[in-house]
Design a protein around this motif. Sequence first.
Motif, PDB file in Angstrom:
ATOM      1  N   LYS A 121      59.004 -42.393 -15.057  1.00 48.86           N
ATOM      2  CA  LYS A 121      59.687 -42.965 -13.886  1.00 48.86           C
ATOM      3  C   LYS A 121      60.437 -44.226 -14.291  1.00 48.86           C
ATOM      4  CE  LYS A 121      56.883 -40.769 -10.431  1.00 48.86           C
ATOM      5  NZ  LYS A 121      57.644 -39.684  -9.856  1.00 48.86           N
ATOM      6  N   ALA A 136      66.043 -47.070  -5.023  1.00 54.54           N
ATOM      7  CA  ALA A 136      65.350 -48.256  -4.513  1.00 54.54           C
ATOM      8  C   ALA A 136      65.275 -49.333  -5.603  1.00 54.54           C
ATOM      9  CB  ALA A 136      63.939 -47.871  -4.073  1.00 54.54           C
ATOM     10  N   VAL A 161      55.466 -49.537  -2.541  1.00 56.73           N
ATOM     11  CA  VAL A 161      55.483 -48.256  -3.273  1.00 56.73           C
ATOM     12  C   VAL A 161      55.141 -48.520  -4.738  1.00 56.73           C
ATOM     13  CG1 VAL A 161      56.855 -46.230  -3.890  1.00 56.73           C
ATOM     14  CG2 VAL A 161      57.321 -47.433  -1.734  1.00 56.73           C
ATOM     15  N   LYS A 163      54.171 -46.571  -8.497  1.00 57.75           N
ATOM     16  CA  LYS A 163      54.226 -45.265  -9.174  1.00 57.75           C
ATOM     17  C   LYS A 163      53.752 -45.366 -10.615  1.00 57.75           C
ATOM     18  CE  LYS A 163      58.156 -43.745  -6.426  1.00 57.75           C
ATOM     19  NZ  LYS A 163      59.477 -43.119  -6.374  1.00 57.75           N
ATOM     20  N   VAL A 173      51.902 -41.419  -7.069  1.00 59.45           N
ATOM     21  CA  VAL A 173      52.634 -42.335  -6.184  1.00 59.45           C
ATOM     22  C   VAL A 173      51.697 -42.802  -5.072  1.00 59.45           C
ATOM     23  CG1 VAL A 173      54.577 -42.563  -4.574  1.00 59.45           C
ATOM     24  CG2 VAL A 173      54.836 -41.205  -6.658  1.00 59.45           C
ATOM     25  N   ILE A 175      51.498 -45.371  -1.632  1.00 61.58           N
ATOM     26  CA  ILE A 175      52.249 -46.218  -0.687  1.00 61.58           C
ATOM     27  C   ILE A 175      51.220 -46.964   0.162  1.00 61.58           C
ATOM     28  CG2 ILE A 175      53.929 -46.227   1.209  1.00 61.58           C
ATOM     29  CD1 ILE A 175      55.210 -43.767  -0.092  1.00 61.58           C
ATOM     30  N   GLU A 204      58.465 -50.399  -6.394  1.00 62.55           N
ATOM     31  CA  GLU A 204      59.818 -50.353  -5.828  1.00 62.55           C
ATOM     32  C   GLU A 204      59.838 -50.546  -4.332  1.00 62.55           C
ATOM     33  OE1 GLU A 204      61.219 -46.515  -7.237  1.00 62.55           O
ATOM     34  OE2 GLU A 204      60.783 -45.612  -5.310  1.00 62.55           O
ATOM     35  N   GLU A 205      61.021 -50.839  -3.863  1.00 63.77           N
ATOM     36  CA  GLU A 205      61.293 -51.007  -2.447  1.00 63.77           C
ATOM     37  C   GLU A 205      61.050 -49.695  -1.710  1.00 63.77           C
ATOM     38  OE1 GLU A 205      65.073 -53.781  -1.454  1.00 63.77           O
ATOM     39  OE2 GLU A 205      65.430 -51.757  -2.114  1.00 63.77           O
ATOM     40  N   TYR A 206      60.591 -49.794  -0.493  1.00 60.22           N
ATOM     41  CA  TYR A 206      60.377 -48.604   0.332  1.00 60.22           C
ATOM     42  C   TYR A 206      61.702 -48.200   0.983  1.00 60.22           C
ATOM     43  CZ  TYR A 206      58.284 -45.584   3.864  1.00 60.22           C
ATOM     44  OH  TYR A 206      57.953 -44.493   4.649  1.00 60.22           O
ATOM     45  N   LEU A 207      62.029 -46.919   0.867  1.00 57.51           N
ATOM     46  CA  LEU A 207      63.259 -46.418   1.492  1.00 57.51           C
ATOM     47  C   LEU A 207      62.897 -45.710   2.788  1.00 57.51           C
ATOM     48  CD1 LEU A 207      64.918 -44.800  -1.674  1.00 57.51           C
ATOM     49  CD2 LEU A 207      65.628 -46.926  -0.560  1.00 57.51           C
ATOM     50  N   GLU A 211      63.823 -37.097   3.848  1.00 57.33           N
ATOM     51  CA  GLU A 211      63.976 -36.608   2.463  1.00 57.33           C
ATOM     52  C   GLU A 211      64.694 -35.271   2.400  1.00 57.33           C
ATOM     53  OE1 GLU A 211      60.628 -37.141  -0.420  1.00 57.33           O
ATOM     54  OE2 GLU A 211      59.723 -38.105   1.315  1.00 57.33           O
ATOM     55  N   LYS A 233      55.870 -32.407   2.508  1.00 59.89           N
ATOM     56  CA  LYS A 233      54.901 -32.807   1.488  1.00 59.89           C
ATOM     57  C   LYS A 233      53.504 -33.122   2.021  1.00 59.89           C
ATOM     58  CE  LYS A 233      57.519 -34.336  -2.444  1.00 59.89           C
ATOM     59  NZ  LYS A 233      58.919 -34.575  -2.072  1.00 59.89           N
ATOM     60  N   MET A 292      66.609 -39.518  -0.500  1.00 55.80           N
ATOM     61  CA  MET A 292      66.304 -40.037   0.833  1.00 55.80           C
ATOM     62  C   MET A 292      67.642 -40.279   1.523  1.00 55.80           C
ATOM     63  SD  MET A 292      63.524 -40.878   2.545  1.00 55.80           S
ATOM     64  CE  MET A 292      62.206 -41.580   1.579  1.00 55.80           C
ATOM     65  N   VAL A 301      65.065 -40.791  -4.820  1.00 56.88           N
ATOM     66  CA  VAL A 301      63.652 -41.188  -4.813  1.00 56.88           C
ATOM     67  C   VAL A 301      63.049 -40.829  -6.171  1.00 56.88           C
ATOM     68  CG1 VAL A 301      61.396 -40.758  -3.761  1.00 56.88           C
ATOM     69  CG2 VAL A 301      63.428 -40.888  -2.330  1.00 56.88           C
ATOM     70  N   GLU A 302      63.411 -39.663  -6.666  1.00 59.56           N
ATOM     71  CA  GLU A 302      62.921 -39.241  -7.975  1.00 59.56           C
ATOM     72  C   GLU A 302      63.798 -38.124  -8.518  1.00 59.56           C
ATOM     73  OE1 GLU A 302      59.318 -36.992  -8.152  1.00 59.56           O
ATOM     74  OE2 GLU A 302      59.829 -35.799  -6.409  1.00 59.56           O
TER      75      GLU A 302
END
Length: 440
Positions: A121, A136, A161, A163, A173, A175, A204-207, A211, A233, A292, A301-302
Motif C-alpha cells: 500500500k 487520500a 484509516v 492500513k 484495513v 477504521i 490516511e485521510e478518510y474519504l 465506492e 463489502k 470512492m 482507495v486502493e
Amino acid sequence: MIATFVANIYKMSGVNVLIIGSGGREHALAWKLSQSPKLGKLFALPGNPGTARLGENIPLSVLDFEGIRTVVLEKNINLVVIGPEEPLVKGLYNFLTGDLGLRNVLVVGPGREGAMLEGSKNFAKAFMQRHGIPTARYRAFTRDEYSEAKKFLGTLSSPYVLKADGLAAGKGVVIQASYEDACASLGEFFSGKFGDAGNVVVIEEYLRGVELSVFVLTDGKSYVILPEAKDYKRVGAGDTGPNTGGMGAVSPVPFATPEFMKKVEETIVKPTISGLASEGIPYCGFIFFGLMNVVGNPFVVEYNARLGDPETQVVLPRIKNDMLELLMLCAAGKMNEAELVVAPQFAATVILASGGYPGSYEKGKAISGLEASANAIIFHAGTTSSGSMTLTAGGRVLACTGTGESMEDALASSYCAANAITFESKYFRSDIGMDVYPKS
Ligand code: AMP
Ligand code: GLY
C-alpha cells in the motif's frame, strides 16, 4: 514465435488454458472462456467443483510454481491466467515468462513489480503521489516511528484509516472513530498482528462517498475499461458489521455516468498506465481500481492487480467479446487491437455465505437446490465434492448471478436462486443493489 502466434490469434482454435485459483472469480473466468470457439482444453488449478464441470481441476497449490510449470508442459498449455493476488505478488508471472522452456506460453499476470500496486500500500500511495493521481492524503510509518505516527494521527480528524502495508487477505484495513482506538490499533499493527504485512503502516485521510470498482485489462501500453461494478463489502444489510471479501455486486452502477467515467479514465486510468510505463514497470493483466466517488470526483482507495471477487461474477456476463481472444491479445502485447463490446444488460450477484462468516463458521454442510436455478448462473466459491454431493468448504460458498433487461429482473433471478439453494446456516444479504437501484 510469439509474432506468428499473435498473427494467428483471430483464427486460432484448440487453445489450451490454465486458470490459476479456486474462487468464484475463477469459476466465472472458466465459464466465460468456455464460451470461446477458440478454446481447446480448460484446466483450473486447484479449481473448485464449478470449474470441474467445465474442464479438469488440478489439485496443486497456487504457490507451487515448479508444479505449475510441469502442468503447463504436460498439458500443452497455451495460455495461463492468474486469478488471485498471492501468486501474482510472489512472481508467478515472472517465473513462467522467464522460463525458456515456456517461451511459447502466453501468461496474463501482471508480474511481481506491477503487482506491487496491490502488494504494498505504501508503494501504491507513493506511486499515486508521483503521478498526481487523486487519493487520500497519507503518510507511511515503520515500527520505530510509533510516536511520529501518533502525532500524524493527531493532525487528522475522525474517522482514522490505518492500513497494513503488505497483503493481509483483506483484513489489513482498520477504521477507528476515536483517536485513542486508532493509537491502540497502530500498536497492534506494530506488535505483529498481521505479521510482516504490518511492518509498515499507512495512515490516511478518510474519504466520504460511495465506492465503485473499475477494471481495466492492459498490456502496459493500451487498455480496455471493463464494465464497472459496485461491491457490498460489509457482512450486514445496510452496510453494517465487519468487512468481508464481498457479499454481492451489481453492474452497471447508476452514478458511473459517462461524465464520471471520463474523469476516471483521464485522472486515474491513463496516469496509472503511463506512470507504470514511465517507471519501466511492465504490466500485463488486470488493474482493479477501488474508487470512492467523493461528490462527483473519483479518488483511488486502493489498487488491486487482479479482477475482483464477486465483481467478476457481474462484470464478465456483461462482456460480449470472446474473452479468450481478449486475454491472448493482452498477453501478446496487442491490446491496441482490442475493442470491448458491452452487453446492454444488467447483472447482479448475491453471495451465499456460511453463517458466522467473516468470523468462524462450520464447513461440510450438504448443499441442495443447485440444479433448480435455471434463471441464474451459480458460481462456486467455497465448495467441495464428496461423491455425488456438494458440500460447503469456505466462508463465501456460492455466488448467484442474475442477468436481465433491468436491475429489478437481474436481482429477482439472483434472489430466486439464493432462496432456492439450501444448506445449514446459509446466510446472505437481502439488500444487494437496493441503495443504488431503489424500488420505484
Ligand atoms: P482496502 O483494502 O484499501 O480496499 O480497504 C478496505 C475498505 O476500507 C475499502 O473498501 C473502504 O470501504 C474502506 N477504506 C479504505 N480506505 C479508506 C479511506 N481512505 N476512506 C474511507 N474508506 C476507506
Ligand atoms: N471484492 C473486492 C476484492 O476482490 O478485493
